[in-house]
Scaffold this motif. Structure first.
Motif, PDB file in Angstrom:
ATOM      1  N   UNK B  37      85.085  50.124  64.650  1.00  0.00           N
ATOM      2  CA  UNK B  37      85.789  47.701  64.112  1.00  0.00           C
ATOM      3  C   UNK B  37      85.850  47.431  65.753  1.00  0.00           C
ATOM      4  N   UNK B  38      86.722  48.032  66.571  1.00  0.00           N
ATOM      5  CA  UNK B  38      87.471  47.653  67.366  1.00  0.00           C
ATOM      6  C   UNK B  38      87.150  47.332  68.293  1.00  0.00           C
ATOM      7  N   UNK B  39      86.418  48.233  68.840  1.00  0.00           N
ATOM      8  CA  UNK B  39      84.867  48.299  69.516  1.00  0.00           C
ATOM      9  C   UNK B  39      83.868  47.235  69.481  1.00  0.00           C
ATOM     10  N   UNK B  40      83.843  47.195  67.809  1.00  0.00           N
ATOM     11  CA  UNK B  40      82.817  45.908  67.650  1.00  0.00           C
ATOM     12  C   UNK B  40      83.084  44.704  68.241  1.00  0.00           C
ATOM     13  N   UNK B  41      84.768  44.604  68.144  1.00  0.00           N
ATOM     14  CA  UNK B  41      85.279  43.535  68.141  1.00  0.00           C
ATOM     15  C   UNK B  41      84.810  42.481  69.867  1.00  0.00           C
ATOM     16  N   UNK B  42      84.550  43.782  70.616  1.00  0.00           N
ATOM     17  CA  UNK B  42      84.423  43.538  71.878  1.00  0.00           C
ATOM     18  C   UNK B  42      83.101  42.578  71.996  1.00  0.00           C
ATOM     19  N   UNK B  43      82.679  43.324  71.447  1.00  0.00           N
ATOM     20  CA  UNK B  43      81.056  43.020  71.588  1.00  0.00           C
ATOM     21  C   UNK B  43      80.381  41.478  71.427  1.00  0.00           C
ATOM     22  N   UNK B  44      80.421  41.111  71.992  1.00  0.00           N
ATOM     23  CA  UNK B  44      80.112  39.169  72.085  1.00  0.00           C
ATOM     24  C   UNK B  44      78.403  39.271  71.542  1.00  0.00           C
TER      25      UNK B  44
END
Lengths: 452, 452
Positions: B37-44
């Protein structure tokens, strides 16, 4: 201690005083140990504490003991017979025994160690040597260890046989023949799996574990992040040496928060209970910062003395020094505390510094404009100063809010960058620095605008 | 996000980009959902987030979803088909569904509710109505409920059959035919007990439970005090309606601490993420206090104006105003923060107020004497002021430290006494009050000693 709990404890003691021993034991067995320990804490008569403790049912007395204050623990340990002490330590979890011994004088530690078998003594000595606040100092040895070649049936038998003495049985740790940690399996999985399944086929291998030397704060972060209820602790060779359970982590989280809050208020943290701490000990944790900040503040006197001629020409300027300093200090604190807290929670990383600075500058410009405007209107409408004075004060206010927020933002991040604790860079420190800046700006703007 | 976790996530995404779907799924299944989830957060790139999410193994996608940001949850909910949405909500724990829906716009809430069965819809609507920060808003319905007339064998069968979907199976709650809570039993006890034992014979009846309307902070205190890992939540008729688990309580503890810290720094608390909050929103949470404190501080201007004649006669006095104000403010903060924190932790109760006051007065006298002495020596030795001026400043310093510590002690306790939040009575508020007192004392002592 809450009223309701106190009343229940009084009730309990009354049974004992009236000689109703069986009723007392029955009721005590149902009472949470922490409530009994807190009740005992308020009894000052040592003989009475000892008498009540001796009457507690055997299966809760070690639990009650581990919640008691060090003073009362010492009292009980000193007056206990060797047999009583042996039983008490046998019944306690090792982490509680270590916590207890850490606070005891040498003679009590010696007495306790003499009453444990050689293996336990060795383990206790090893645990006492882990650095304070390390995972090693927090862990306990009462965990369930399984081998990957066990079947579920064998594992369940083992848990049934030994589980009663374990701190938790809900996560079992799987080790190989060198005691190296190879995985973990939850009791939930064990009870659902067919009895002939091998542990290696159902265990999780991609697990989070801690090392004895890890800082307790980092371990607590892992608990929070991964919603753990226990964690394996390994030594340098990845051998399983203990576990840490969530109840101890909850205390760590609360202690770390208290520590940060104290640091932010310029108090040197200590573990002492407030009501039990002597005034001198409280002074010892506060005075160093007060002295340091007072001496730093003399810098402001130097600035004011330097501009004495200017002030003599417009004594009215003096009247606004406190307001300017307070506003700058408050803005600086807001920013620094926000940055410190978000860094502690991992919401802001050092590499975000430019984003944070940019955000704080925008906040500062808006806040500064609003404060300056309100102040200008107030001075014009409700006081008898000239427009020029009002403008001087308001422009200074705007500038100092911006300086304060920039300092409040950069100082904690800078502290962290060079390996200092950012929490120390909170209100008091920021205020002292920002005060000096505010005064300089004030006098420079006054010189320029008022031509003094 | 830590470097190591980021690297692992990048590795994962690389597999997907290279079209190695089976390897991706295998690796993703082993990866903690919070890390994904945190990894996805950084994908814009929204399309990319959707593509990655769709490829996640089914059994972890709902877990990952519940850790995602509201923005990305909305993105996924809006683009999901009805079937996908139904599956997602089915797999999520109810407390996570409620948390997710609380942040969604009406159209998403409607779409989700349309894709749940009538019972779930009713429960969700009921949960959405519990007041924020209440036990009801925190609880979930995935608990194990047993009847007291079950045998251990029947209970274990029931847990084996349904346990996989429960948030915890380690504490089972025992209800009667009206669903009233009558006890609880741990899985540890169940696996050790003979299979023919009745639940009523091994359950604990003297248990701690919460009510749906209880404040989450009080529930967290119970978890801390009694070392719980889950708690039963009942309605007004003592019917079991949900449970709260320790992972949510750990978040509550951290949130409550953040809230207290913000209040102590004169910031109106909010749940917004700092880096995501707009500058305007940050201003909205800070400016009200800055304005209020600024306007309160104008009281100090009035005091100074009143003594303008005195100041004109001895402009040198001005130079020490900032140092006096800062020292008083710092002493007051130390005391108020100590008192506020100890009250929050339950270490100080209101009825201890006289003990606290007495302790703080002793601390104040010792600290005040030390500060005054150091200041006197410093002024005599390192500045060119007269002994009388040095004495004036030092005596004022002593008096203001005492006033500051008394105010810092009584104000938070007084606030609590009349039902206000004591955390608001921290540094900024204390500083403003103490500044005015310091100035008054300063000028009065100056008048007396210097005969101005």
């Amino acid at each position: 201690m809450e009223e309701e709990i106190r009343k229940e404890f009084m009730e309990l003691i009354r049974l004992l005083d009236e000689g109703k021993i069986p009723e007392f034991k029955e009721k005590a067995a149902l009472c949470p140990p922490v409530d009994i320990a807190e009740g005992l804490e308020e009894i000052t008569d040592e003989g009475r504490v000892l008498r009540i403790f001796r009457m507690l049912p055997k299966d809760i007395s070690s639990d009650v003991f581990s919640y008691m204050t060090s003073e009362q623990q010492q009292l009980i340990a000193e007056s206990a017979t060797n047999a009583e002490l042996r039983e008490l330590v046998d019944d306690m979890f090792l982490d509680d025994t270590v916590d207890f011994l850490e606070e005891m004088p040498a003679n009590v530690v010696k007495k306790v160690l003499q009453n444990t078998d050689e293996n336990t003594r060795k383990t206790i000595n090893q645990f006492l040597n882990y650095p304070e606040n390390s995972a090693g100092s927090l862990m306990t040895i009462e965990y369930v260890d399984l081998h990957d070649y066990f079947t579920v049936r064998k594992a369940m038998d083992y848990i049934r046989r030994t589980g009663i003495d374990k701190e938790t049985v809900y996560t079992c740790y799987v080790i190989d023949d060198q005691r190296k940690l190879v995985g973990q399996v939850s009791l939930r999985k064990l009870i659902i799996a067919p009895e002939s399944t091998y542990i290696r086929d159902i265990m999780e291998t991609n697990i989070v574990s801690a090392s004895t030397t890890d800082d307790q704060e980092a371990v607590a972060d892992d608990f929070r992040r991964y919603d753990l209820t226990s964690i394996a602790v390994c030594d340098k060779e990845n051998r399983l040496v203990g576990i840490i359970t969530i109840d101890d982590i909850v205390d760590v989280i609360q202690d770390e928060n208290t520590e940060d809050i104290k640091k932010m208020a310029a108090i040197i943290p200590s573990d002492e209970d407030y009501l039990k701490a002597s005034a001198l000990s409280l002074v010892a944790h506060r005075l160093p910062w007060l002295l340091l900040l007072m001496i730093s503040a003399t810098f402001t006197s130097t600035i004011i003395s330097h501009f004495e001629a200017l002030l003599s020409g417009a004594v009215v300027l003096t009247a606004f020094i406190p307001m300017l300093m307070d506003s700058a200090g408050n803005s600086g604190s807001q920013t620094s505390v926000t940055v410190i807290r978000n860094m502690a929670l991992g919401e802001i990383e050092l590499r975000d510094w430019l984003r944070v600075l940019f955000k704080e500058v925008r906040v500062a410009i808006i806040s500064g404009l609003a404060l300056a405007a309100v102040n200008f209107l107030r001075m014009i409408l409700f006081s008898s100063v000239s427009v020029l004075i009002a403008a001087t004060v308001s422009v200074t206010l705007f500038c100092t809010v911006i300086i304060a927020m920039i300092v409040g933002c950069l100082l904690p991040m800078g502290a962290k960058r060079i390996g200092f604790d950012p929490a120390v860079m909170a209100s008091p420190m920021i205020t002292t620095i920002v005060d000096a800046c505010s005064l300089l700006v004030y006098f420079m703007i006054a010189s320029a605008l008022l031509g003094l």
